[in-house]
Design a protein around this motif. Sequence first.
Motif, PDB file in Angstrom:
ATOM      1  N   PRO A  42       0.817  -1.219   0.000  1.00 53.74           N
ATOM      2  CA  PRO A  42       0.000   0.000   0.000  1.00 53.74           C
ATOM      3  C   PRO A  42       0.847   1.264   0.000  1.00 53.74           C
ATOM      4  O   PRO A  42       1.770   1.395   0.806  1.00 53.74           O
ATOM      5  N   GLY A  43       0.560   2.173  -0.923  1.00 51.46           N
ATOM      6  CA  GLY A  43       1.264   3.441  -0.972  1.00 51.46           C
ATOM      7  C   GLY A  43       2.661   3.371  -1.562  1.00 51.46           C
ATOM      8  O   GLY A  43       3.385   4.369  -1.548  1.00 51.46           O
ATOM      9  N   LYS A  44       3.033   2.208  -2.071  1.00 48.79           N
ATOM     10  CA  LYS A  44       4.371   2.049  -2.640  1.00 48.79           C
ATOM     11  C   LYS A  44       4.287   1.608  -4.093  1.00 48.79           C
ATOM     12  O   LYS A  44       3.285   1.023  -4.511  1.00 48.79           O
ATOM     13  N   PRO A  45       5.343   1.858  -4.871  1.00 46.89           N
ATOM     14  CA  PRO A  45       5.324   1.404  -6.262  1.00 46.89           C
ATOM     15  C   PRO A  45       5.506  -0.104  -6.356  1.00 46.89           C
ATOM     16  O   PRO A  45       6.003  -0.751  -5.413  1.00 46.89           O
ATOM     17  N   ARG A  46       5.090  -0.653  -7.480  1.00 42.57           N
ATOM     18  CA  ARG A  46       5.291  -2.075  -7.709  1.00 42.57           C
ATOM     19  C   ARG A  46       6.789  -2.359  -7.862  1.00 42.57           C
ATOM     20  O   ARG A  46       7.507  -1.615  -8.535  1.00 42.57           O
ATOM     21  N   GLU A  47       7.237  -3.446  -7.227  1.00 37.77           N
ATOM     22  CA  GLU A  47       8.650  -3.782  -7.272  1.00 37.77           C
ATOM     23  C   GLU A  47       8.858  -5.225  -7.685  1.00 37.77           C
ATOM     24  O   GLU A  47       8.045  -6.099  -7.376  1.00 37.77           O
ATOM     25  N   MET A  83       7.548 -18.892  -0.437  1.00 36.78           N
ATOM     26  CA  MET A  83       7.916 -17.818   0.491  1.00 36.78           C
ATOM     27  C   MET A  83       7.990 -18.381   1.898  1.00 36.78           C
ATOM     28  O   MET A  83       6.981 -18.858   2.437  1.00 36.78           O
ATOM     29  N   ASN A  84       9.174 -18.363   2.469  1.00 39.67           N
ATOM     30  CA  ASN A  84       9.403 -18.827   3.833  1.00 39.67           C
ATOM     31  C   ASN A  84       9.825 -17.671   4.728  1.00 39.67           C
ATOM     32  O   ASN A  84      10.242 -16.620   4.239  1.00 39.67           O
ATOM     33  N   SER A  85       9.738 -17.876   6.024  1.00 44.37           N
ATOM     34  CA  SER A  85      10.142 -16.852   6.995  1.00 44.37           C
ATOM     35  C   SER A  85       9.521 -15.500   6.658  1.00 44.37           C
ATOM     36  O   SER A  85      10.203 -14.465   6.655  1.00 44.37           O
ATOM     37  N   LEU A  86       8.232 -15.510   6.390  1.00 46.28           N
ATOM     38  CA  LEU A  86       7.546 -14.279   6.013  1.00 46.28           C
ATOM     39  C   LEU A  86       7.557 -13.273   7.161  1.00 46.28           C
ATOM     40  O   LEU A  86       7.468 -13.642   8.344  1.00 46.28           O
ATOM     41  N   GLN A  87       7.669 -12.015   6.779  1.00 43.72           N
ATOM     42  CA  GLN A  87       7.707 -10.917   7.735  1.00 43.72           C
ATOM     43  C   GLN A  87       6.605  -9.912   7.402  1.00 43.72           C
ATOM     44  O   GLN A  87       6.143  -9.852   6.258  1.00 43.72           O
ATOM     45  N   PRO A  88       6.170  -9.102   8.373  1.00 44.44           N
ATOM     46  CA  PRO A  88       5.112  -8.125   8.092  1.00 44.44           C
ATOM     47  C   PRO A  88       5.434  -7.219   6.897  1.00 44.44           C
ATOM     48  O   PRO A  88       4.516  -6.826   6.166  1.00 44.44           O
ATOM     49  N   GLU A  89       6.692  -6.925   6.682  1.00 45.99           N
ATOM     50  CA  GLU A  89       7.060  -6.058   5.550  1.00 45.99           C
ATOM     51  C   GLU A  89       6.896  -6.741   4.194  1.00 45.99           C
ATOM     52  O   GLU A  89       7.027  -6.102   3.150  1.00 45.99           O
ATOM     53  N   ASP A  90       6.597  -8.036   4.202  1.00 43.82           N
ATOM     54  CA  ASP A  90       6.304  -8.754   2.954  1.00 43.82           C
ATOM     55  C   ASP A  90       4.836  -8.592   2.548  1.00 43.82           C
ATOM     56  O   ASP A  90       4.449  -9.058   1.471  1.00 43.82           O
ATOM     57  N   THR A  91       4.050  -7.973   3.396  1.00 37.54           N
ATOM     58  CA  THR A  91       2.644  -7.760   3.085  1.00 37.54           C
ATOM     59  C   THR A  91       2.496  -6.917   1.829  1.00 37.54           C
ATOM     60  O   THR A  91       3.060  -5.818   1.733  1.00 37.54           O
ATOM     61  N   ALA A  92       1.758  -7.447   0.849  1.00 41.06           N
ATOM     62  CA  ALA A  92       1.600  -6.766  -0.433  1.00 41.06           C
ATOM     63  C   ALA A  92       0.668  -7.587  -1.313  1.00 41.06           C
ATOM     64  O   ALA A  92       0.330  -8.727  -0.979  1.00 41.06           O
ATOM     65  N   VAL A  93       0.301  -7.001  -2.433  1.00 40.52           N
ATOM     66  CA  VAL A  93      -0.338  -7.767  -3.499  1.00 40.52           C
ATOM     67  C   VAL A  93       0.780  -8.266  -4.408  1.00 40.52           C
ATOM     68  O   VAL A  93       1.637  -7.483  -4.833  1.00 40.52           O
ATOM     69  N   TYR A  94       0.775  -9.558  -4.662  1.00 39.39           N
ATOM     70  CA  TYR A  94       1.806 -10.185  -5.474  1.00 39.39           C
ATOM     71  C   TYR A  94       1.257 -10.462  -6.873  1.00 39.39           C
ATOM     72  O   TYR A  94       0.172 -11.048  -7.016  1.00 39.39           O
ATOM     73  N   PHE A  95       2.022 -10.060  -7.875  1.00 38.76           N
ATOM     74  CA  PHE A  95       1.613 -10.174  -9.264  1.00 38.76           C
ATOM     75  C   PHE A  95       2.553 -11.087 -10.042  1.00 38.76           C
ATOM     76  O   PHE A  95       3.781 -10.978  -9.924  1.00 38.76           O
ATOM     77  N   CYS A  96       1.975 -11.931 -10.860  1.00 39.62           N
ATOM     78  CA  CYS A  96       2.736 -12.746 -11.793  1.00 39.62           C
ATOM     79  C   CYS A  96       2.938 -11.936 -13.077  1.00 39.62           C
ATOM     80  O   CYS A  96       2.033 -11.197 -13.499  1.00 39.62           O
ATOM     81  N   ASN A  97       4.097 -12.091 -13.686  1.00 38.39           N
ATOM     82  CA  ASN A  97       4.438 -11.328 -14.895  1.00 38.39           C
ATOM     83  C   ASN A  97       5.134 -12.233 -15.900  1.00 38.39           C
ATOM     84  O   ASN A  97       5.985 -13.037 -15.533  1.00 38.39           O
ATOM     85  N   VAL A  98       4.749 -12.096 -17.157  1.00 32.62           N
ATOM     86  CA  VAL A  98       5.443 -12.763 -18.259  1.00 32.62           C
ATOM     87  C   VAL A  98       5.866 -11.681 -19.252  1.00 32.62           C
ATOM     88  O   VAL A  98       5.037 -10.861 -19.678  1.00 32.62           O
TER      89      VAL A  98
END
Length: 116
Positions: A42-47, A83-98
């Motif tokens: 939220p509030g950040k660019p896609r990375e 994804m292992n050892s997940l942390q709160p900072e990993d919270t995001a919407v994850y997108f697949c890309n081709v």
Amino acid sequence: QVQLVESGGGLVQAGGSLRLSCIVSGRIFGGVDSVAWYRQAPGKPRELVADISSGGIINSVDSIKGRFTISRDTAKSMVYLQMNSLQPEDTAVYFCNVRSPITNYWGQGTQVTVSS
């Protein structure tokens, strides 16, 4: 028509694991240069999180190294993100890309929420 559909997101406690999947359907003209996972908090660019080139070279951001693993099953037209050892900072919407020589294709995204 090319479609990418992600699944596997959800709510997990810090330290937990999730496996994201992306199924790719349709004909991609010109071939595939790379497949990747991106995320947008939220509030950040896609990375970019990680990608695999057509030659099998894997690239990933430092923040996920040692915790996340990208893989692909070309025969099944699938892309995965373990994804292992997940942390709160990993919270995001994850997108697949081709990525093809002509254009980029995107899925609709899957929400990953990590609670502390």
